[in-house]
Enzyme design. Structure first.
Site, mmCIF file in Angstrom:
data_model
loop_
_atom_site.group_PDB
_atom_site.id
_atom_site.type_symbol
_atom_site.label_atom_id
_atom_site.label_comp_id
_atom_site.label_asym_id
_atom_site.label_seq_id
_atom_site.Cartn_x
_atom_site.Cartn_y
_atom_site.Cartn_z
ATOM 1 N N LYS A 1 152.296 25.741 55.184
ATOM 2 C CA LYS A 1 153.432 26.482 55.734
ATOM 3 C C LYS A 1 154.664 25.593 55.636
ATOM 4 O O LYS A 1 154.652 24.457 56.122
ATOM 5 C CB LYS A 1 153.173 26.825 57.204
ATOM 6 C CG LYS A 1 152.159 27.938 57.395
ATOM 7 C CD LYS A 1 152.834 29.286 57.379
ATOM 8 C CE LYS A 1 151.868 30.387 57.766
ATOM 9 N NZ LYS A 1 152.468 31.710 57.568
ATOM 10 N N ASP B 1 154.156 28.817 51.833
ATOM 11 C CA ASP B 1 154.651 30.040 52.473
ATOM 12 C C ASP B 1 155.861 29.705 53.324
ATOM 13 O O ASP B 1 155.764 28.934 54.276
ATOM 14 C CB ASP B 1 153.547 30.656 53.344
ATOM 15 C CG ASP B 1 153.951 31.994 53.940
ATOM 16 O OD1 ASP B 1 155.051 32.491 53.623
ATOM 17 O OD2 ASP B 1 153.158 32.557 54.724
ATOM 18 N N GLU C 1 155.624 31.557 48.687
ATOM 19 C CA GLU C 1 155.844 32.917 49.189
ATOM 20 C C GLU C 1 157.248 33.050 49.781
ATOM 21 O O GLU C 1 157.606 32.306 50.695
ATOM 22 C CB GLU C 1 154.805 33.264 50.263
ATOM 23 C CG GLU C 1 153.375 33.292 49.763
ATOM 24 C CD GLU C 1 152.367 33.467 50.896
ATOM 25 O OE1 GLU C 1 152.687 34.162 51.886
ATOM 26 O OE2 GLU C 1 151.264 32.896 50.793
ATOM 27 N N LYS D 1 148.158 41.566 52.812
ATOM 28 C CA LYS D 1 147.614 41.405 54.162
ATOM 29 C C LYS D 1 147.248 42.797 54.673
ATOM 30 O O LYS D 1 148.118 43.535 55.150
ATOM 31 C CB LYS D 1 148.644 40.728 55.067
ATOM 32 C CG LYS D 1 148.917 39.291 54.635
ATOM 33 C CD LYS D 1 149.979 38.613 55.459
ATOM 34 C CE LYS D 1 150.081 37.135 55.051
ATOM 35 N NZ LYS D 1 151.318 36.509 55.517
#
Length: 323
Positions: A134, A162, A191, A236
């Protein structure tokens, strides 16, 4: 004879789980069980705060309405609420035995915080070394330095990053500046680095760092298509909708030459095992993004293989609806 039960769960989270703007202290959701004769099917309905368009209470109302029709023998369309559509479609697929049992329990480990911890986790990975980091929670420059250190230290490592649209274009460039251009090809994708799709596209083309669409996939104007610098879409299911919708997105991605990654929205162990089955079925060549169970302090109804976390059984759950 049809019967249906809706359970509600609440699982304490480990300290320090932060969504966009809030700490997540517990993961709350619904489990649905459909029964028809000797057959049964389960699904999970768990909107993710700050990410889902619907609240858990709204999802419960919609689920109860759908179940009331179902037990009466009326086949309703998928709910317009993505988490409800996903959970109910899983329960129906299990009931009809159309969700394959084989599962892909590989997971790209989710790495946060201390780079030394990341090294230990990554070096213990068997086979293909794919990990997720992340970024965007701290300074972009710091993120760039950490990513560069990891890629330099582990030559067989591929990273998925991400950013959750957290960067301005200037901050995204600050990140890229600290990642050696020779190492950038080992970033499988980043992302949604920037606040807009246009800025993210420009970033990818200017830096050579491939991007993936995540939040965009759930927006009404989004179309799956091949674009320069775009490597993947992240699906997702809790945020996207029914199994049929997920299947459609995967097919569109593969037709466009993009990687499709099935990814978690911090579901319970029951939902995660179903995502692992979905990944084995629809994206067998791609490691799914399912390394979120350790953010919780317990499993629910179905265990994840080899997890040491205690298991909450159906007897310990509250029944909120039954017919």
């Amino acid at each position: 004879m049809r019967t249906a039960t809706l359970y509600r769960y609440s699982v304490p989270m480990e300290a320090g789980v932060i969504l966009r703007h809030q700490r997540l202290k517990s993961r709350d959701g619904l489990l649905v069980k459909l029964q028809q004769g000797e057959l049964s099917g389960w699904g999970e309905i768990a909107p993710l705060p700050e990410f889902s368009q619907e609240t858990l209470d709204q999802a419960q109302v919609a689920a109860e309405c759908w179940l009331q029709h179902w037990v009466s023998g009326v086949e309703s369309d998928d709910s317009v609420l993505p988490s409800v559509a996903f959970g109910l479609s899983c329960a129906q697929a299990e009931l009809k035995q159309t969700l394959p049992l084989s599962a892909d329990y590989r997971k790209a480990p989710l790495c946060t915080g201390d780079p030394d911890e990341l090294f230990a986790v990554l070096q213990a990975l068997p086979g293909e070394k794919v990990a997720k980091v992340k970024v965007g929670l701290y300074e972009a420059v710091r993120d760039g330095m950490i990513v560069n250190v990891l890629l330099e230290a582990l030559p067989d490592l591929t990273l998925r990053l991400d950013a959750n649209r957290s960067w301005s274009r200037a901050k995204a460039d600050g990140f890229a500046k600290y990642v050696n251009p020779a190492l950038r090809s080992r970033i499988a994708f980043l992302e949604e680095p920037c606040k807009t799709r246009a800025e993210s596209r420009e970033f990818a083309q200017d830096t050579g760092i491939a991007i993936a669409w995540d939040e965009s996939v759930r927006e009404a104007d989004f179309q799956v298509e091949a674009e320069p610098g775009v490597a993947a879409i992240v699906i997702k299911p809790t945020l996207v909708g029914s199994l049929a919708r997920c299947q459609q997105l995967v097919q569109q991605a593969h037709q466009a030459g993009l990687v499709a990654v099935i990814s978690s929205s911090i579901e319970s162990s029951l939902g995660l095992t179903q995502l692992a089955r979905l990944a084995a079925w629809l994206t067998p060549a791609t490691v799914p993004g399912l390394d979120t169970l350790d953010l919780m302090q317990a499993q629910v109804v179905r265990p994840w293989p080899d997890s040491p976390l205690p298991l909450i059984t159906t007897e310990q759950l509250g029944v909120v609806w039954h017919r």
